[in-house]
Write a protein that holds these residues in place. Structure first.
Motif, PDB file in Angstrom:
ATOM      1  N   CYS A 110       0.778  52.503 -28.272  1.00 34.75           N
ATOM      2  CA  CYS A 110       0.148  51.756 -29.364  1.00 34.75           C
ATOM      3  C   CYS A 110      -1.281  52.254 -29.542  1.00 34.75           C
ATOM      4  N   VAL A 111      -1.526  53.008 -30.613  1.00 38.22           N
ATOM      5  CA  VAL A 111      -2.848  53.596 -30.843  1.00 38.22           C
ATOM      6  C   VAL A 111      -3.943  52.534 -30.955  1.00 38.22           C
ATOM      7  N   PRO A 112      -3.762  51.449 -31.717  1.00 35.48           N
ATOM      8  CA  PRO A 112      -4.807  50.417 -31.773  1.00 35.48           C
ATOM      9  C   PRO A 112      -5.072  49.765 -30.416  1.00 35.48           C
ATOM     10  N   CYS A 113      -4.033  49.666 -29.597  1.00 36.15           N
ATOM     11  CA  CYS A 113      -4.209  49.109 -28.249  1.00 36.15           C
ATOM     12  C   CYS A 113      -5.148  49.991 -27.432  1.00 36.15           C
ATOM     13  N   ARG A 114      -4.904  51.282 -27.486  1.00 37.20           N
ATOM     14  CA  ARG A 114      -5.729  52.216 -26.730  1.00 37.20           C
ATOM     15  C   ARG A 114      -7.187  52.142 -27.188  1.00 37.20           C
ATOM     16  N   ALA A 115      -7.380  52.018 -28.502  1.00 36.07           N
ATOM     17  CA  ALA A 115      -8.739  51.959 -29.038  1.00 36.07           C
ATOM     18  C   ALA A 115      -9.454  50.672 -28.630  1.00 36.07           C
ATOM     19  N   GLU A 116      -8.687  49.609 -28.421  1.00 36.99           N
ATOM     20  CA  GLU A 116      -9.266  48.304 -28.121  1.00 36.99           C
ATOM     21  C   GLU A 116      -9.653  48.125 -26.660  1.00 36.99           C
ATOM     22  N   MET A 117      -9.052  48.882 -25.767  1.00 34.39           N
ATOM     23  CA  MET A 117      -9.238  48.643 -24.332  1.00 34.39           C
ATOM     24  C   MET A 117     -10.695  48.688 -23.870  1.00 34.39           C
ATOM     25  N   PRO A 118     -11.509  49.629 -24.312  1.00 30.84           N
ATOM     26  CA  PRO A 118     -12.911  49.627 -23.870  1.00 30.84           C
ATOM     27  C   PRO A 118     -13.643  48.339 -24.239  1.00 30.84           C
ATOM     28  N   ALA A 119     -13.352  47.767 -25.415  1.00 31.32           N
ATOM     29  CA  ALA A 119     -14.001  46.518 -25.823  1.00 31.32           C
ATOM     30  C   ALA A 119     -13.561  45.363 -24.932  1.00 31.32           C
ATOM     31  N   ALA A 202      -9.479  44.053 -32.076  1.00 32.06           N
ATOM     32  CA  ALA A 202     -10.765  43.460 -32.465  1.00 32.06           C
ATOM     33  C   ALA A 202     -11.842  44.026 -31.545  1.00 32.06           C
ATOM     34  N   GLU A 203     -13.069  44.016 -32.030  1.00 36.06           N
ATOM     35  CA  GLU A 203     -14.206  44.455 -31.212  1.00 36.06           C
ATOM     36  C   GLU A 203     -14.688  43.255 -30.392  1.00 36.06           C
ATOM     37  N   TRP A 204     -13.981  42.997 -29.306  1.00 39.52           N
ATOM     38  CA  TRP A 204     -14.239  41.801 -28.511  1.00 39.52           C
ATOM     39  C   TRP A 204     -15.600  41.794 -27.847  1.00 39.52           C
ATOM     40  N   VAL A 210     -18.373  38.112 -28.456  1.00 43.57           N
ATOM     41  CA  VAL A 210     -18.968  37.446 -27.288  1.00 43.57           C
ATOM     42  C   VAL A 210     -19.347  36.000 -27.614  1.00 43.57           C
ATOM     43  N   LYS A 211     -19.910  35.763 -28.794  1.00 45.45           N
ATOM     44  CA  LYS A 211     -20.283  34.410 -29.185  1.00 45.45           C
ATOM     45  C   LYS A 211     -19.055  33.514 -29.319  1.00 45.45           C
ATOM     46  N   LEU A 212     -18.007  34.051 -29.910  1.00 42.35           N
ATOM     47  CA  LEU A 212     -16.779  33.285 -30.092  1.00 42.35           C
ATOM     48  C   LEU A 212     -16.169  32.891 -28.750  1.00 42.35           C
ATOM     49  N   VAL A 213     -15.986  33.880 -27.875  1.00 43.00           N
ATOM     50  CA  VAL A 213     -15.359  33.606 -26.580  1.00 43.00           C
ATOM     51  C   VAL A 213     -16.245  32.722 -25.727  1.00 43.00           C
ATOM     52  N   SER A 214     -17.556  32.935 -25.761  1.00 38.69           N
ATOM     53  CA  SER A 214     -18.481  32.097 -24.989  1.00 38.69           C
ATOM     54  C   SER A 214     -18.383  30.630 -25.419  1.00 38.69           C
ATOM     55  N   ALA A 215     -18.243  30.401 -26.709  1.00 42.54           N
ATOM     56  CA  ALA A 215     -18.120  29.034 -27.219  1.00 42.54           C
ATOM     57  C   ALA A 215     -16.802  28.408 -26.766  1.00 42.54           C
ATOM     58  N   ALA A 216     -15.750  29.218 -26.658  1.00 43.46           N
ATOM     59  CA  ALA A 216     -14.458  28.706 -26.191  1.00 43.46           C
ATOM     60  C   ALA A 216     -14.484  28.381 -24.697  1.00 43.46           C
ATOM     61  N   ILE A 217     -15.253  29.173 -23.952  1.00 42.65           N
ATOM     62  CA  ILE A 217     -15.360  28.933 -22.505  1.00 42.65           C
ATOM     63  C   ILE A 217     -16.141  27.669 -22.204  1.00 42.65           C
ATOM     64  N   ASN A 218     -17.139  27.399 -23.011  1.00 42.28           N
ATOM     65  CA  ASN A 218     -18.025  26.255 -22.771  1.00 42.28           C
ATOM     66  C   ASN A 218     -17.848  25.204 -23.852  1.00 42.28           C
TER      67      ASN A 218
END
Length: 219
Positions: A110-119, A202-204, A210-218
């Motif tokens: 999966c090309v998009p998967c490979r591109a996403e892994m560093p993020a 997505a550029e996670w 980071v803001k989105l996930v941080s808000a979900a964590i807290n």
């Protein structure tokens, strides 16, 4: 002249008896289908109501690099998916109860998967810990060394390695209506309920991610 009781015709009596039995059976079936099912849904709704609340709260953050995230509007407990860790030990999503999880399914084909892994790796480096983990599950079904070689090649160092060579994790999510292609990512709360999901990369590790996930964590 005294009125006398006239017994019903035997056929009429049998018909009334059968009708009564049929009515009882139908009511019992309806009670089982609607009553028990409703009870089960209520139990799930109660457990996952918090995830829907988190989704509503973080909705304003769903934009930019994570604009494709579809937030949960109804309670949904993610199936307790089973896979293995790098040592071949059995794992399930239940092992992450108590932590917010970004579950990601990926494959080397999966090309998009490979591109996403560093993020994803960078997001784990920034936010990973006792309260959060990126759980990236590889679903390559052939050469088990290929995904490991790819991760080493692109310098993935913070993500733990998880794998399901049967790809059942994808099929289970697809059956639940939460997987439509690759990569598939689901954001889960601390009790394993869906906060949101996204089909595609997505550029996670971006500010938006980071803001989105941080808000979900807290919450």
């Amino acid at each position: 002249m005294t009125d006398q009781f006239v017994p019903p015709h035997p056929k009429i009596g049998r018909l009334r008896l059968l009708s009564g039995v049929a009515a009882v059976v139908i009511l019992a079936v309806l009670a089982g289908v609607y009553g028990i099912d409703h009870l089960q849904r209520n139990q799930g709704d109660a457990a996952c109501a918090g995830a829907v609340n988190i989704a509503a709260r973080i909705k304003p953050l769903v934009h930019g690099e994570v604009a494709a995230l579809s937030i949960a509007h109804t309670p949904f407990r993610v199936p307790d998916l089973a896979f293995k860790d790098a040592q071949g030990r059995d794992k399930t999503l239940a092992d992450w109860r108590g932590r917010t999880v970004l579950l990601n399914l990926w494959a080397t084909w999966c090309v998009p998967c490979r591109a996403e892994m560093p993020a994803l790796d960078a997001l784990e480096a920034k936010l990973g810990g006792q309260n959060f983990e990126v759980v990236a599950v590889n679903i390559d079904t052939r050469d088990p060394q290929k995904p490991l070689a790819f991760l080493k090649e692109v310098g993935i160092s913070h993500l733990a390695y998880y794998t399901d060579r049967s790809a059942h994790v994808f099929e289970d999510l697809k059956t639940a209506g939460k997987a439509f292609g690759m990569p598939t990512t689901v954001l889960l709360d601390r009790v394993g309920c869906e906060i949101g999901n996204i089909a595609g990369p997505a550029e996670w590790a971006s500010d938006d991610g980071v803001k989105l996930v941080s808000a979900a964590i807290n919450p």
